[in-house]
Design an enzyme around this catalytic site. Structure first.
Site, PDB file in Angstrom:
ATOM      1  N   HIS A   1       0.841  -1.200   0.000  1.00 47.02           N
ATOM      2  CA  HIS A   1       0.000   0.000   0.000  1.00 47.02           C
ATOM      3  C   HIS A   1       0.878   1.252   0.000  1.00 47.02           C
ATOM      4  CE1 HIS A   1      -3.188   2.804   1.424  1.00 47.02           C
ATOM      5  NE2 HIS A   1      -2.179   3.305   2.140  1.00 47.02           N
ATOM      6  N   GLU A   2       1.885   1.282   0.879  1.00 48.58           N
ATOM      7  CA  GLU A   2       2.775   2.445   0.950  1.00 48.58           C
ATOM      8  C   GLU A   2       3.564   2.619  -0.342  1.00 48.58           C
ATOM      9  OE1 GLU A   2       2.619   4.620   3.249  1.00 48.58           O
ATOM     10  OE2 GLU A   2       1.237   3.464   4.496  1.00 48.58           O
TER      11      GLU A   2
ATOM     12  N   ASP B   1      -4.452   1.289  -1.978  1.00 50.30           N
ATOM     13  CA  ASP B   1      -4.999  -0.014  -1.570  1.00 50.30           C
ATOM     14  C   ASP B   1      -5.066  -0.960  -2.763  1.00 50.30           C
ATOM     15  OD1 ASP B   1      -5.311   0.556   1.074  1.00 50.30           O
ATOM     16  OD2 ASP B   1      -7.466   0.950   0.980  1.00 50.30           O
TER      17      ASP B   1
END
Length: 416
Positions: free
Chosen positions: A264-265, A343
């Site tokens: 996600h990051e 996401d």
């Protein structure tokens, strides 16, 4: 006065959103639990309410301090600082203003850490550790703050378009802080050690290679000595970037869940969200300096003070929360969109089952951080940089069940 009216409206709207949130959560926490166990759902609701009550009290104190500063505080402070050197006088006045506000905020910081966080099981810090951290932060604020104030003073004193060049200067400081943040935390606060789990380290580097993310390494922070919350962050720019994992995160998440969170990051990195966020902050700073650089002289006459460099800087600091609150809905909309996209990429980077692992990680983060999963729409509008976790789970294809919100609409049980 015009400035007092503007600040009063800001405080009233801010308190109103908190009151609506308190009422909403007070009703919701008594209903069927969502994502959490019944006990954790109630505890998360109580924590959310307690935080908002503290926020309301803090807003009242800030308002009183604002009235005091505008009424007599700035004049008294400027009259108390006698220096032959004009630059030193301006620095002393602004830093005196910052120090006084910092001292007044200390009881709130203490209450949050040793009463609120202690009650809900977050605080792991000792009093000695907290005092040490506070003193280090205070010294850093004095040293770095004085340098920044001196820089703005020099610009105001030498340029007609001081507000434009001050914006450029402060924006450069913001970028520099983002670059140096991991190094500063490692130097003064957290102990960072290279990740020892070779298998996990290899998996993380494999993810980074997929997105072209180059870093100086993967590090583990000993965050558990202060707090029980789970977190991770990427910091710095260029080859100096670091991946920092809280030891609490490694302890609570499985390897696949941890990789989903990092995916996600990395999605944020691949989409350039870091630079988008900096650009948004730049837009806010530009607007702020543009407004205060072009205030009519009648406004200063109304306040009974002259537009000296120290006054301009103090007004900028006082009104920064106001402009931030106004711009937050815009920044929130952009940020929430970026979170959905991150996401999506995080679930794709995780391969088959990636969405499930990310969803499981989100559920654990909600549980461990005691994040109440329901919020009033107006509170989301003004405060949320991330989408509500239930909406994120739905986007990941998770069935969160039917949630009855009908009895929550239009009702408020603040119990302040």
């Amino acid at each position: 006065m015009t400035v007092v009216t503007i600040y009063t409206l800001f405080v009233l709207v801010s308190i109103y959103t908190s009151v609506m949130q308190i009422g909403y959560v007070n009703l919701a926490k008594r209903k069927k639990a969502v994502l959490l166990s019944d006990a954790d759902f109630l505890k998360a609701g109580n924590y959310a309410v307690a935080k908002e009550k503290m926020s309301i009290v803090s807003s009242f104190i800030d308002y009183i301090m604002f009235i005091a500063w505008m009424g007599f505080g700035i004049s008294y402070l400027s009259g108390s600082m006698i220096f032959e050197n004009d630059a030193l006088m301006n620095i002393a006045i602004v830093m005196g203003f910052i120090v006084i506000n910092s001292v007044i905020s200390l009881p709130f910081a203490y209450y949050e850490k040793f009463v609120l966080d202690e009650k809900f099981g977050f605080n792991k810090s000792t009093m000695a550790q907290w005092i040490k951290d506070t003193l280090i932060s205070f010294v850093m604020t004095l040293v770095l703050g004085s340098l920044v104030v001196w820089g703005i003073y020099a610009i105001i004193s030498n340029f007609d378009l001081w507000w434009l060049w001050s914006f450029v200067f402060i924006f450069g400081v913001v970028v520099l802080i983002n670059m140096l943040y991991p190094a500063f935390r490692a130097m003064f606060f957290d102990k960072l050690t290279p990740l020892q789990d070779e298998k996990l380290d290899a998996e993380i580097k494999r993810l980074m290679d997929k997105t072209g993310f180059v870093s100086s390494g993967v590090f583990v922070s000993d965050a558990s000595k202060r707090d029980a919350r789970l977190n991770a962050y990427f910091g710095g720019f260029g080859k100096a970037k670091r991946v920092v994992l809280y030891d609490t995160l490694i302890e609570k998440l499985s390897t696949k869940e941890l990789l989903a969170v990092l995916g996600h990051e990395l999605g944020h990195f691949a989409h350039g969200d870091i630079y988008k966020n900096i650009a948004l902050v730049g837009a806010m700073l530009f607007a702020m300096f543009g407004i205060f650089g072009n205030l009519p002289e009648s406004l200063y006459l109304e306040m009974g003070i002259s537009p000296a460099p120290y006054l301009l800087m103090i007004l900028l600091i006082l009104f920064m929360p106001v402009l931030g609150f106004i711009m937050m809905p815009i920044m929130g909309i952009v940020s929430r969109h970026n979170e959905y996209e991150a996401d999506k990429m995080g679930s794709e980077l995780g391969g088959e089952g990636g969405a499930v692992e990310l969803a499981n990680a989100l559920k654990k983060l909600v549980t461990e951080n005691k994040s109440f999963p329901l919020s009033h729409p107006i509170y989301i509008f003004f405060h949320y940089t991330h989408p509500p976790v239930l909406e994120r789970l739905k986007e990941l294809g998770v069935d969160v069940g039917n949630i009855d919100k009908s009895s929550l609409e239009g009702k408020c049980e603040a119990n302040i």
